[in-house]
Design an enzyme around this catalytic site. Structure first.
Site, PDB file in Angstrom:
ATOM      1  N   ARG A 107      38.767  46.361  50.172  1.00  0.00           N
ATOM      2  CA  ARG A 107      38.915  47.785  49.825  1.00  0.00           C
ATOM      3  C   ARG A 107      39.231  48.504  51.136  1.00  0.00           C
ATOM      4  O   ARG A 107      38.446  48.426  52.088  1.00  0.00           O
ATOM      5  CB  ARG A 107      37.618  48.337  49.227  1.00  0.00           C
ATOM      6  CG  ARG A 107      37.589  49.862  49.209  1.00  0.00           C
ATOM      7  CD  ARG A 107      36.459  50.433  48.398  1.00  0.00           C
ATOM      8  NE  ARG A 107      36.694  50.231  46.982  1.00  0.00           N
ATOM      9  CZ  ARG A 107      36.006  50.851  46.021  1.00  0.00           C
ATOM     10  NH1 ARG A 107      35.061  51.714  46.331  1.00  0.00           N
ATOM     11  NH2 ARG A 107      36.277  50.617  44.749  1.00  0.00           N
ATOM     12  N   HIS A 134      44.338  51.042  42.304  1.00  0.00           N
ATOM     13  CA  HIS A 134      43.026  50.423  42.019  1.00  0.00           C
ATOM     14  C   HIS A 134      43.200  49.483  40.815  1.00  0.00           C
ATOM     15  O   HIS A 134      42.681  49.737  39.728  1.00  0.00           O
ATOM     16  CB  HIS A 134      42.011  51.530  41.727  1.00  0.00           C
ATOM     17  CG  HIS A 134      40.577  51.083  41.773  1.00  0.00           C
ATOM     18  ND1 HIS A 134      40.190  49.818  42.161  1.00  0.00           N
ATOM     19  CD2 HIS A 134      39.422  51.753  41.466  1.00  0.00           C
ATOM     20  CE1 HIS A 134      38.866  49.735  42.107  1.00  0.00           C
ATOM     21  NE2 HIS A 134      38.380  50.885  41.677  1.00  0.00           N
ATOM     22  N   GLN A 137      40.227  48.003  38.552  1.00  0.00           N
ATOM     23  CA  GLN A 137      39.638  48.998  37.657  1.00  0.00           C
ATOM     24  C   GLN A 137      40.396  49.063  36.332  1.00  0.00           C
ATOM     25  O   GLN A 137      39.801  49.090  35.252  1.00  0.00           O
ATOM     26  CB  GLN A 137      39.671  50.381  38.333  1.00  0.00           C
ATOM     27  CG  GLN A 137      39.106  51.484  37.473  1.00  0.00           C
ATOM     28  CD  GLN A 137      37.612  51.315  37.247  1.00  0.00           C
ATOM     29  OE1 GLN A 137      36.867  51.181  38.200  1.00  0.00           O
ATOM     30  NE2 GLN A 137      37.176  51.310  36.006  1.00  0.00           N
ATOM     31  N   ASP A 218      39.180  61.231  36.481  1.00  0.00           N
ATOM     32  CA  ASP A 218      38.580  60.656  37.696  1.00  0.00           C
ATOM     33  C   ASP A 218      38.177  61.828  38.578  1.00  0.00           C
ATOM     34  O   ASP A 218      38.542  62.984  38.312  1.00  0.00           O
ATOM     35  CB  ASP A 218      39.610  59.737  38.397  1.00  0.00           C
ATOM     36  CG  ASP A 218      39.038  58.986  39.598  1.00  0.00           C
ATOM     37  OD1 ASP A 218      37.802  58.947  39.755  1.00  0.00           O
ATOM     38  OD2 ASP A 218      39.837  58.443  40.388  1.00  0.00           O
ATOM     39  N   CYS A 259      36.355  55.934  35.762  1.00  0.00           N
ATOM     40  CA  CYS A 259      36.049  54.729  36.541  1.00  0.00           C
ATOM     41  C   CYS A 259      34.700  54.816  37.245  1.00  0.00           C
ATOM     42  O   CYS A 259      34.152  53.795  37.625  1.00  0.00           O
ATOM     43  CB  CYS A 259      37.169  54.456  37.546  1.00  0.00           C
ATOM     44  SG  CYS A 259      37.341  55.733  38.814  1.00  0.00           S
ATOM     45  N   ARG A 287      34.103  45.552  34.765  1.00  0.00           N
ATOM     46  CA  ARG A 287      34.597  45.216  36.108  1.00  0.00           C
ATOM     47  C   ARG A 287      34.185  43.783  36.446  1.00  0.00           C
ATOM     48  O   ARG A 287      34.969  43.010  36.993  1.00  0.00           O
ATOM     49  CB  ARG A 287      34.000  46.174  37.162  1.00  0.00           C
ATOM     50  CG  ARG A 287      34.448  47.612  37.041  1.00  0.00           C
ATOM     51  CD  ARG A 287      35.898  47.794  37.388  1.00  0.00           C
ATOM     52  NE  ARG A 287      36.235  47.312  38.713  1.00  0.00           N
ATOM     53  CZ  ARG A 287      36.011  47.975  39.849  1.00  0.00           C
ATOM     54  NH1 ARG A 287      35.506  49.184  39.817  1.00  0.00           N
ATOM     55  NH2 ARG A 287      36.346  47.466  41.021  1.00  0.00           N
TER      56      ARG A 287
END
Ligand code: CP
Ligand code: NVA
Length: 301
Positions: A107, A134, A137, A218, A259, A287
């Site tokens: 990340r 991402h 996700q 988000d 998320c 996830r």
């Protein structure tokens, strides 16, 4: 080398196989304590490095638990504690780590860091979020939608809010999984131009959500956004909050996703997050399952 860098750079058949396998692996261990190993141990003898240059709760814990369930071992590394944070090149770090571990998840901030890691690593690299995308996700999100509502192909997904990194992976997924994606948000926070053609824009959120099978939002301020932009972003995005009124204009059986982490009562109200449309905690759980299938795909196991 089979990296998992983005949804649009992974073939639709591979994406489909990953989702289907994630679902069957989830079912195979239903009801077990989290630390109990899976029956088959595909990652036995494998070492996985999990590198974080930004904070994380879900990505960090779900990858770590997922590797252990599959019989592998992990080391969780913070970018600032590595020589990476003191000027060692990404390329050298990639070459060195490849001598110790079998898989790298990173990340990071700049997408260039991820790509350089992948270019020079001799083991697979997984994108655990960059400023631009991402993908892990959205694999969990597609899995979650299909678990509740069946195939996502042909469905209408509406994103309300900032045209950010998570939206970008949704846009890539819209093409690969063949669903319709609508963006509703203020023009200054439009998605980046490279995504043009993958979604349609409807400025008015009430109109945008009409007929939606899934409504997504988000955070209004992502980890890479300067805190100085916070107030301006809040002012720009306030009208795009997902609340009871907005979601009531979508299909009666629409789902709501986020998320996480969320700023409750900013981008979405607690009433929606904890309400009947919400599947946010299934999304978080998935996830784990989606990433286990991604890791197996990367390693060919
Ligand atoms: N959704 C997500 O990636 O969460 P974390 O930042 O906690 O990993
Ligand atoms: N857009 C958010 C997602 C966090 C999982 C961020 O990049 O901070």
């Amino acid at each position: 080398m089979t990296h998992f860098l983005d949804i649009h750079t992974t073939a639709p058949t591979d994406l489909r196989n990953i989702i289907d396998r994630a679902q069957s692996m989830k079912q195979a261990r239903a009801g077990r304590p989290k630390g109990m190993p899976d029956d088959n141990q595909p990652l036995a003898g494998h070492m996985v490095a999990l590198i974080f240059e930004k904070p994380s709760t879900r990505t960090r814990v779900s990858f770590d638990v997922g590797v252990r369930q599959m019989g592998g071992q992990t080391m969780v590394l913070s970018g600032s504690d590595m020589q990476l944070g003191h000027g060692e090149t990404i390329a050298d770090t990639a070459r060195v780590l490849s001598r110790y571990v079998d898989l790298i998840m990173i990340r990071t901030f700049e997408e260039a860091t991820l790509l350089e890691m992948a270019e020079h690593a001799t083991v697979p690299v997984i994108n655990g979020l960059t400023n631009r995308t991402h993908p892990c996700q959205i694999m969990a999100d597609v899995m979650t939608f299909e678990e509740h509502r069946g195939p996502i192909k042909g469905k209408k997904v509406v994103w309300s809010g900032d045209g950010n990194n998570v939206f970008a992976s949704f846009a890539h997924a819209a093409k690969q999984f063949e669903f319709d994606l609508v963006f509703t948000g203020p023009e200054p926070l439009d998605p980046e131009r490279s995504l043009d053609g993958l979604y349609t824009t409807v400025r008015n959120p009430d109109e945008a959500v009409e007929g939606a099978d899934l409504v997504v939002t988000d955070t209004w301020v992502s980890m890479h956004d300067p805190q100085s932009a916070r107030e301006r972003r809040h002012n720009q995005l306030r009208g795009y909050q997902v609340n009871k009124e907005l979601i009531s204009k979508a299909k009666p059986d629409s789902l709501f996703m986020h998320c996480l982490p969320a700023h409750r009562d900013d981008e979405a109200t607690s009433e929606v997050m904890d309400g009947p449309h919400s599947v946010i905690f299934d999304e978080a759980e998935n996830r784990l399952h989606a990433q286990k299938a991604i890791m197996r795909w990367c390693l060919g196991l």
